[in-house]
Scaffold this motif. Structure first.
Motif, PDB file in Angstrom:
ATOM      1  N   PHE A   1       0.822  -1.207   0.000  1.00 35.91           N
ATOM      2  CA  PHE A   1       0.000   0.000   0.000  1.00 35.91           C
ATOM      3  C   PHE A   1       0.857   1.259   0.000  1.00 35.91           C
ATOM      4  CE2 PHE A   1      -2.701  -3.295   1.516  1.00 35.91           C
ATOM      5  CZ  PHE A   1      -3.949  -2.987   1.036  1.00 35.91           C
ATOM      6  N   GLN A   2       0.270   2.328  -0.535  1.00 30.34           N
ATOM      7  CA  GLN A   2       0.984   3.606  -0.592  1.00 30.34           C
ATOM      8  C   GLN A   2       1.319   4.106   0.818  1.00 30.34           C
ATOM      9  OE1 GLN A   2      -0.999   6.694  -2.768  1.00 30.34           O
ATOM     10  NE2 GLN A   2       0.805   7.979  -2.797  1.00 30.34           N
ATOM     11  N   SER A   3       0.372   3.904   1.765  1.00 31.47           N
ATOM     12  CA  SER A   3       0.623   4.344   3.150  1.00 31.47           C
ATOM     13  C   SER A   3       1.411   3.289   3.922  1.00 31.47           C
ATOM     14  CB  SER A   3      -0.707   4.597   3.856  1.00 31.47           C
ATOM     15  OG  SER A   3      -1.346   3.369   4.144  1.00 31.47           O
ATOM     16  N   TYR A   4       1.803   2.203   3.249  1.00 37.39           N
ATOM     17  CA  TYR A   4       2.469   1.025   3.814  1.00 37.39           C
ATOM     18  C   TYR A   4       1.502   0.186   4.634  1.00 37.39           C
ATOM     19  CZ  TYR A   4       6.529   3.896   2.675  1.00 37.39           C
ATOM     20  OH  TYR A   4       7.423   4.713   2.037  1.00 37.39           O
ATOM     21  N   ALA A   5       0.519   0.846   5.318  1.00 37.93           N
ATOM     22  CA  ALA A   5      -0.524   0.121   6.053  1.00 37.93           C
ATOM     23  C   ALA A   5       0.051  -0.907   7.007  1.00 37.93           C
ATOM     24  CB  ALA A   5      -1.510  -0.544   5.080  1.00 37.93           C
ATOM     25  N   LEU A   6       1.145  -0.567   7.671  1.00 36.70           N
ATOM     26  CA  LEU A   6       1.677  -1.479   8.688  1.00 36.70           C
ATOM     27  C   LEU A   6       0.736  -1.487   9.876  1.00 36.70           C
ATOM     28  CD1 LEU A   6       5.451  -0.503   8.560  1.00 36.70           C
ATOM     29  CD2 LEU A   6       4.257  -2.335   7.344  1.00 36.70           C
ATOM     30  N   PHE A   7       0.650  -2.640  10.560  1.00 33.77           N
ATOM     31  CA  PHE A   7      -0.212  -2.717  11.732  1.00 33.77           C
ATOM     32  C   PHE A   7       0.513  -2.025  12.887  1.00 33.77           C
ATOM     33  CE2 PHE A   7      -1.148  -6.845   9.447  1.00 33.77           C
ATOM     34  CZ  PHE A   7      -2.212  -6.313   8.747  1.00 33.77           C
ATOM     35  N   PRO A   8      -0.029  -0.893  13.368  1.00 32.11           N
ATOM     36  CA  PRO A   8       0.729  -0.077  14.329  1.00 32.11           C
ATOM     37  C   PRO A   8       0.907  -0.756  15.689  1.00 32.11           C
ATOM     38  CG  PRO A   8      -1.486   0.795  14.044  1.00 32.11           C
ATOM     39  CD  PRO A   8      -1.318  -0.291  13.032  1.00 32.11           C
TER      40      PRO A   8
ATOM     41  N   GLN B   1       9.049   1.388   4.762  1.00 35.89           N
ATOM     42  CA  GLN B   1       8.813   0.978   3.383  1.00 35.89           C
ATOM     43  C   GLN B   1       9.329  -0.444   3.165  1.00 35.89           C
ATOM     44  OE1 GLN B   1      11.134   0.718   0.710  1.00 35.89           O
ATOM     45  NE2 GLN B   1       9.908   1.210  -1.089  1.00 35.89           N
ATOM     46  N   ARG B   2      10.495  -0.773   3.746  1.00 38.65           N
ATOM     47  CA  ARG B   2      11.050  -2.117   3.568  1.00 38.65           C
ATOM     48  C   ARG B   2      10.243  -3.157   4.337  1.00 38.65           C
ATOM     49  NH1 ARG B   2      16.128   0.436   4.026  1.00 38.65           N
ATOM     50  NH2 ARG B   2      16.645  -0.621   5.969  1.00 38.65           N
ATOM     51  N   VAL B   3       9.682  -2.767   5.493  1.00 38.90           N
ATOM     52  CA  VAL B   3       8.821  -3.702   6.231  1.00 38.90           C
ATOM     53  C   VAL B   3       7.591  -4.043   5.387  1.00 38.90           C
ATOM     54  CG1 VAL B   3       7.436  -4.092   8.297  1.00 38.90           C
ATOM     55  CG2 VAL B   3       9.590  -2.845   8.476  1.00 38.90           C
TER      56      VAL B   3
ATOM     57  N   LEU C   1       3.422  -9.141  -7.347  1.00 35.58           N
ATOM     58  CA  LEU C   1       3.405  -8.127  -6.296  1.00 35.58           C
ATOM     59  C   LEU C   1       2.918  -6.818  -6.898  1.00 35.58           C
ATOM     60  CD1 LEU C   1       4.079  -7.309  -3.370  1.00 35.58           C
ATOM     61  CD2 LEU C   1       6.304  -6.566  -4.211  1.00 35.58           C
ATOM     62  N   LEU C   2       1.863  -6.282  -6.293  1.00 31.96           N
ATOM     63  CA  LEU C   2       1.335  -4.994  -6.733  1.00 31.96           C
ATOM     64  C   LEU C   2       1.892  -3.917  -5.811  1.00 31.96           C
ATOM     65  CD1 LEU C   2      -2.397  -6.134  -7.038  1.00 31.96           C
ATOM     66  CD2 LEU C   2      -0.642  -6.200  -8.806  1.00 31.96           C
ATOM     67  N   LEU C   3       2.400  -2.840  -6.385  1.00 33.23           N
ATOM     68  CA  LEU C   3       2.982  -1.771  -5.573  1.00 33.23           C
ATOM     69  C   LEU C   3       2.320  -0.445  -5.923  1.00 33.23           C
ATOM     70  CD1 LEU C   3       5.635  -3.598  -6.890  1.00 33.23           C
ATOM     71  CD2 LEU C   3       6.603  -2.617  -4.825  1.00 33.23           C
ATOM     72  N   ASP C   4       1.659   0.156  -4.931  1.00 29.26           N
ATOM     73  CA  ASP C   4       0.951   1.406  -5.165  1.00 29.26           C
ATOM     74  C   ASP C   4       1.835   2.574  -4.733  1.00 29.26           C
ATOM     75  OD1 ASP C   4      -0.857   3.386  -5.596  1.00 29.26           O
ATOM     76  OD2 ASP C   4      -2.294   2.753  -4.080  1.00 29.26           O
ATOM     77  N   GLU C   5       2.401   3.274  -5.682  1.00 30.32           N
ATOM     78  CA  GLU C   5       3.280   4.421  -5.406  1.00 30.32           C
ATOM     79  C   GLU C   5       4.249   4.107  -4.256  1.00 30.32           C
ATOM     80  OE1 GLU C   5       3.227   7.365  -7.004  1.00 30.32           O
ATOM     81  OE2 GLU C   5       1.263   7.579  -7.927  1.00 30.32           O
ATOM     82  N   PRO C   6       5.050   3.049  -4.375  1.00 29.08           N
ATOM     83  CA  PRO C   6       5.805   2.577  -3.216  1.00 29.08           C
ATOM     84  C   PRO C   6       6.875   3.558  -2.736  1.00 29.08           C
ATOM     85  CG  PRO C   6       6.555   1.475  -5.191  1.00 29.08           C
ATOM     86  CD  PRO C   6       5.335   2.262  -5.579  1.00 29.08           C
ATOM     87  N   LEU C   7       7.327   4.446  -3.597  1.00 27.11           N
ATOM     88  CA  LEU C   7       8.458   5.286  -3.213  1.00 27.11           C
ATOM     89  C   LEU C   7       8.060   6.741  -2.999  1.00 27.11           C
ATOM     90  CD1 LEU C   7      11.006   3.847  -5.817  1.00 27.11           C
ATOM     91  CD2 LEU C   7      10.548   3.055  -3.495  1.00 27.11           C
ATOM     92  N   SER C   8       6.768   7.025  -3.091  1.00 28.41           N
ATOM     93  CA  SER C   8       6.356   8.435  -3.106  1.00 28.41           C
ATOM     94  C   SER C   8       6.618   9.136  -1.776  1.00 28.41           C
ATOM     95  CB  SER C   8       4.878   8.549  -3.474  1.00 28.41           C
ATOM     96  OG  SER C   8       4.095   7.882  -2.505  1.00 28.41           O
TER      97      SER C   8
ATOM     98  N   THR D   1      -4.901  -0.445   6.652  1.00 28.66           N
ATOM     99  CA  THR D   1      -4.466  -1.569   7.488  1.00 28.66           C
ATOM    100  C   THR D   1      -5.512  -2.684   7.449  1.00 28.66           C
ATOM    101  OG1 THR D   1      -5.421  -0.653   9.529  1.00 28.66           O
ATOM    102  CG2 THR D   1      -3.121  -0.133   9.077  1.00 28.66           C
ATOM    103  N   ILE D   2      -6.783  -2.305   7.335  1.00 27.91           N
ATOM    104  CA  ILE D   2      -7.852  -3.304   7.250  1.00 27.91           C
ATOM    105  C   ILE D   2      -7.745  -4.040   5.912  1.00 27.91           C
ATOM    106  CG2 ILE D   2     -10.357  -3.607   7.198  1.00 27.91           C
ATOM    107  CD1 ILE D   2     -10.503  -1.019   8.932  1.00 27.91           C
ATOM    108  N   GLU D   3      -7.515  -3.266   4.855  1.00 25.37           N
ATOM    109  CA  GLU D   3      -7.372  -3.882   3.532  1.00 25.37           C
ATOM    110  C   GLU D   3      -6.120  -4.758   3.477  1.00 25.37           C
ATOM    111  OE1 GLU D   3      -9.703  -0.622   0.779  1.00 25.37           O
ATOM    112  OE2 GLU D   3      -7.525  -0.588   0.802  1.00 25.37           O
ATOM    113  N   ALA D   4      -5.041  -4.283   4.130  1.00 27.97           N
ATOM    114  CA  ALA D   4      -3.803  -5.067   4.130  1.00 27.97           C
ATOM    115  C   ALA D   4      -4.046  -6.422   4.774  1.00 27.97           C
ATOM    116  CB  ALA D   4      -2.692  -4.317   4.859  1.00 27.97           C
ATOM    117  N   SER D   5      -4.812  -6.431   5.862  1.00 26.94           N
ATOM    118  CA  SER D   5      -5.111  -7.687   6.543  1.00 26.94           C
ATOM    119  C   SER D   5      -5.841  -8.646   5.608  1.00 26.94           C
ATOM    120  CB  SER D   5      -5.950  -7.399   7.788  1.00 26.94           C
ATOM    121  OG  SER D   5      -6.420  -8.593   8.338  1.00 26.94           O
TER     122      SER D   5
END
Lengths: 348, 274
Positions: A82-89, A141-143, A156-163, B169-173
């Protein structure tokens, strides 16, 4: 080239707005493919349709020969970064990366070893127990990349990975992503609005405009042989001179006939790259296209120098001089010359 | 911060200090206090009778809290899933009851829960029951009243933490292979713990000290700490003992609020920059 991803006549509408207008595209196995376009062109929607987060009104998505159009994201053999990386905080780096493997119900030892392996490959070995908010942007980003790659997806789909990265890091990561893609033998499908990024990384690029495919081709093909004024202007820098197409080139009021290979008639535009334009003090006698004007602006870049010349018909032409050449004086008369083979004559 | 601190001192610290000092003196004959130093009020409060009332209050408040959270979470979740332009309207609906008075809202439940009330009437009319159910003047009615009055706060607290979750994060899951339920359990719920805690502590603190709802819906038979304190000051005219009970109650609330604040601080620390 066997296509691993096939998009067939994808249509996606939001109310009266058509975000994707009948797009068909094949992506080959092991290919580094870029979806390129300005914001709002539908590239992210197309990526989300592939991942399964948007249901298209029409068309099919086929991955590895299997029709996945109606499958939930969880059931598709592709992963999205995801563009926001969407890591689980609320999870550590290791827990984030292990998450997708736990969903596959793999045995714990295998999860642990695969997580350790991918963290090592992503140079995150020492960060396994950190939380995402304790990492830098580049590390996050690497995580995100490791979390998607550990699943070993077909694509692997990458949405604006480096923006979100700064310029220097972005350039390093472009090469890093390309190296990773080649090593892992996974198809990468990247969405970007940055044409330079697409040129550097991708094997092939699809340019989108207003939900439609503008052109698909290798970086070299798109750069040297753009199919439309839009592609010519979007990728790299380009000078445009408007006129009327004839069999020999483009007839421009005030500048005369500018030569180039032409199959068009009627209103057309002649495009020429600034680095193909030479700056002379007199008209050359070698039959090259030549237009005259006065130097209006000089922009020094270090490696090269951009010179803006105001032509006699009022248009501006930009010439790129290599480092070491003398800068022309502002207001001095100048002649821009280029060979007919470097003219691209495109529909208006 | 300056004037705010002044108001806080005037309206919070001074009254609390007064209550605190009252606890160490003997009661006056007609209310108030006699300035004779004593610890007797504290020994009296250790009586199992009062401990029992504290425990019963805590149990009722805890039940109300649990039910309020169970109702509020799905409601808040549904609101966050609604289209953006609907969300404000739905949130206004949630707080709409506050436009009427607390007493009136509580009286309305008497009309509902009465032996001849709306619920018994409807059930009898439908032939489900022959005898009216004992719905009013018991702990059930008190819990209903507390849940009704405080659930909207919990909805707001949980809504605010749900709406702060990064949707990706929900979509990532889901993208990583999780089912909807697993996504909820492992990604959504943990990110809303602070909202649930804030709402829960709010309901619990307001419930355990409440005296109007137990008075009206408990029928005076069911005493909670709030009623006990109320009686000490206004009926029994034993201000010092009322002060001791108040201090215990305030202590319980402070511990809870402090714990919640620490939890919330930690959670928000984890969330920044993610």
């Amino acid at each position: 080239m066997t296509p691993v991803v096939q998009m067939r006549n994808i249509v996606k509408r939001y109310g009266s707005v058509t975000a994707i207008d009948n797009v068909s595209l094949d992506v080959g196995d092991n290919e580094f493919f870029a979806l390129l376009g300005p914001s709002g062109c539908g590239k992210t929607t197309l990526l989300r349709t592939l991942a399964g987060f948007e249901a298209p009104q029409g068309g099919q998505v086929i991955v590895g020969g299997q029709d996945v159009t109606r499958l939930r994201p969880a059931k598709r053999p592709l992963n999205l970064m995801f563009q926001s990386y969407a890591l689980f905080p609320h999870m550590s780096v290791a827990r984030n990366v292990a998450y997708g493997l736990e969903m596959e119900r793999l045995p714990k030892p295998e999860i642990d070893s695969r997580v350790a392996e991918v963290l090592e490959a992503a140079q995150l070995g020492g960060f396994a127990n950190r939380r995402p908010d304790q990492l830098s942007g580049g590390q996050r980003q690497r995580v995100a990349l490791a979390r998607a790659l550990v699943k070993r997806p077909r694509v692997l789909l990458l949405d604006e990975p480096l923006s979100a990265l700064d310029k220097k890091l972005r350039q390093d990561m472009q090469l890093e992503l390309k190296r990773l893609q080649a090593e892992m033998g996974i198809t990468f499908l990247i969405v970007t609005h940055d044409q330079e990024e697409a040129l550097v990384m991708a094997d092939r690029i699809a340019v989108l405009k207003d939900g439609k495919l503008a052109q698909v081709g290798s970086p070299g093909e798109l750069y040297e042989h753009p199919a439309s004024r839009f592609v010519a202007g979007f990728i790299g820098e380009m000078n445009f001179v408007e006129g009327t197409a004839t069999a020999q080139g483009v007839e421009v009021p005030g500048l005369g006939l500018l030569r180039g290979a032409s199959t068009l008639t009627g209103p057309a535009v002649l495009a020429v790259r600034p680095e193909r334009v030479d700056l002379l003090t007199a008209t050359p006698g070698d039959g090259r296209n030549a237009v005259t004007g006065t130097v209006e602006q000089v922009a020094y870049h270090g490696a090269d120098m951009g010179v803006h010349v105001r032509l006699t018909n009022g248009a501006v032409m930009r010439a790129l001089l290599r480092a070491g050449q003398d800068a022309p004086a502002i207001g001095a008369p100048a002649t821009c010359a280029w060979a007919a083979e470097h003219s691209r004559i495109l529909p208006e | 911060m300056g004037p705010g601190l002044g108001w806080l001192a005037l309206l919070m610290v001074v009254p609390c200090g007064l209550i605190f000092t009252y606890a160490f003196f003997e009661r006056g004959l007609y209310g108030g206090i006699d300035y004779i130093w004593t610890f007797e009020n504290f020994t009296r409060a250790a009586d199992p009778l009062y401990l029992g009332i504290f425990l019963r209050s805590a149990r009722i408040a805890l039940t109300a809290t649990a039910i309020a959270i169970l109702i509020a979470y799905p409601a808040a979740y549904a609101i966050t899933r609604a289209p953006k332009h609907w969300q404000t309207a739905l949130l206004i609906l949630v707080i709409l009851p506050f436009w009427s008075n607390y007493l009136i809202r509580t009286y309305a439940w008497i009309v509902m829960l009465n032996r001849e009330g709306l619920i018994n009437g409807a059930l009898e009319g439908a032939g489900v029951i022959d005898e009216p159910l004992p719905l009013l003047y018991n702990s059930f009615a008190v819990v209903v009243g507390l849940v009704y009055n405080y659930t909207p706060f919990v909805v707001l607290a949980i809504y605010s933490s749900l709406s702060r979750i990064n949707r990706e994060t929900i979509e990532a899951s889901e993208d990583l292979g999780a089912s909807t339920f697993t996504t909820f359990r492992r990604v959504i719920l943990p990110q809303t713990v602070s909202g649930v805690a804030a709402g829960g502590v709010f309901v619990f603190v307001l419930s355990i000290g409440n005296f109007i709802t137990p008075d009206l819906l408990g029928g005076g038979r069911l005493q909670m700490v709030g009623n006990l304190i109320y009686d000490q000051f206004l009926s029994a005219r034993d201000w010092p003992f009322g002060a001791v009970l108040s201090m215990f109650l305030i202590a319980i609330m402070m511990v809870l609020l402090f714990t919640q604040a620490v939890l919330a601080g930690r959670a928000s620390g984890e969330r920044t920059n993610s």
